[in-house]
Design a protein around this motif. Sequence first.
Motif, PDB file in Angstrom:
ATOM      1  N   UNK A  40       0.824  -1.202   0.000  1.00 18.29           N
ATOM      2  CA  UNK A  40       0.000   0.000   0.000  1.00 18.29           C
ATOM      3  C   UNK A  40       0.864   1.260   0.000  1.00 18.29           C
ATOM      4  N   UNK A  41       1.954   1.223   0.743  1.00 18.17           N
ATOM      5  CA  UNK A  41       2.889   2.357   0.753  1.00 18.17           C
ATOM      6  C   UNK A  41       3.392   2.610  -0.656  1.00 18.17           C
ATOM      7  N   UNK A  42       3.751   1.547  -1.355  1.00 15.11           N
ATOM      8  CA  UNK A  42       4.273   1.674  -2.713  1.00 15.11           C
ATOM      9  C   UNK A  42       3.192   2.158  -3.683  1.00 15.11           C
ATOM     10  N   UNK A  43       1.980   1.588  -3.576  1.00 13.26           N
ATOM     11  CA  UNK A  43       0.893   1.941  -4.498  1.00 13.26           C
ATOM     12  C   UNK A  43       0.388   3.368  -4.293  1.00 13.26           C
ATOM     13  N   UNK A  44       0.321   3.789  -3.020  1.00  8.85           N
ATOM     14  CA  UNK A  44      -0.263   5.088  -2.709  1.00  8.85           C
ATOM     15  C   UNK A  44       0.765   6.213  -2.637  1.00  8.85           C
ATOM     16  N   UNK A  45       2.026   5.846  -2.525  1.00 10.90           N
ATOM     17  CA  UNK A  45       3.064   6.870  -2.467  1.00 10.90           C
ATOM     18  C   UNK A  45       3.062   7.670  -1.184  1.00 10.90           C
ATOM     19  N   UNK A  46       2.734   7.014  -0.072  1.00 11.16           N
ATOM     20  CA  UNK A  46       2.719   7.684   1.233  1.00 11.16           C
ATOM     21  C   UNK A  46       3.569   6.882   2.211  1.00 11.16           C
ATOM     22  N   UNK A  47       3.738   7.422   3.408  1.00 15.36           N
ATOM     23  CA  UNK A  47       4.545   6.746   4.413  1.00 15.36           C
ATOM     24  C   UNK A  47       3.806   5.633   5.130  1.00 15.36           C
ATOM     25  N   UNK A  48       4.578   4.784   5.811  1.00 19.00           N
ATOM     26  CA  UNK A  48       3.983   3.664   6.547  1.00 19.00           C
ATOM     27  C   UNK A  48       3.030   4.133   7.640  1.00 19.00           C
ATOM     28  N   UNK A  49       3.388   5.203   8.336  1.00 16.92           N
ATOM     29  CA  UNK A  49       2.532   5.681   9.419  1.00 16.92           C
ATOM     30  C   UNK A  49       1.166   6.139   8.887  1.00 16.92           C
TER      31      UNK A  49
END
Length: 227
Positions: A40-49
């Motif tokens: 999801x981090x990779x797909x959405x381009x956001x951080x883990x938190x």
Amino acid sequence: MPLATTRRAGLVDQVIDQLRTAVTQGEWPIGERIPTEAELVDQLGVGRNTVREAVRALAHTGLLEVRQGDGTYVRATSEVSGAIRRLCGSELREVLQVRRTLEVEGARLAAAERTEEDVAGLWAVLSRRETELREGRWEDFARTDAEFHCAVVRAGHNRLLTELYRGLTEVITASVAATSSITPGAEHAPEIGHEGLARAIADRDADRAAAEACGFLDELLERIESA
């Protein structure tokens, strides 16, 4: 500091919206494990938190279920449905009583407000339902039967009632499967059909539509009590 907090909260909300859309539009079906946090981090381009907060928020509403060491699974199609499942569980009698409360008025409204397109949709769903019943495809039958009842309520064009009823999708489908298993078989097709309800709605006969919906659910309640 307040500005940074606002930006962060807005990002989490955006991720929540995207995850919710993936569930409500069927990209991730009920019971399916969603992509991992790293994916999801990779797909959405956001951080883990950010992903973690979004998943935690949707798990709190009942839309998702986090299983430690296994992953995160889709639990319901909407937050309303998730809340209902937590509150009422799977008590069949209670589900049918709530269905009767909503569906009788839903049928009455449908007869008064339905469009020709609504009626055509009802008959199309019933045709598919009958085929699945005849072929003994019980899981498909349960889903399509629930779809028919949702279509009836939707034909009343009351957005609040439609949203409330949509929240019952999972428990309605489960109740259809449970009541069908009491008297299964194609020989029961006329008995458990909904053609009378569809005709009443098509004829704009509100009282008859309400009576059809009420009679059907009363029969189911009697059936489970005597089973």
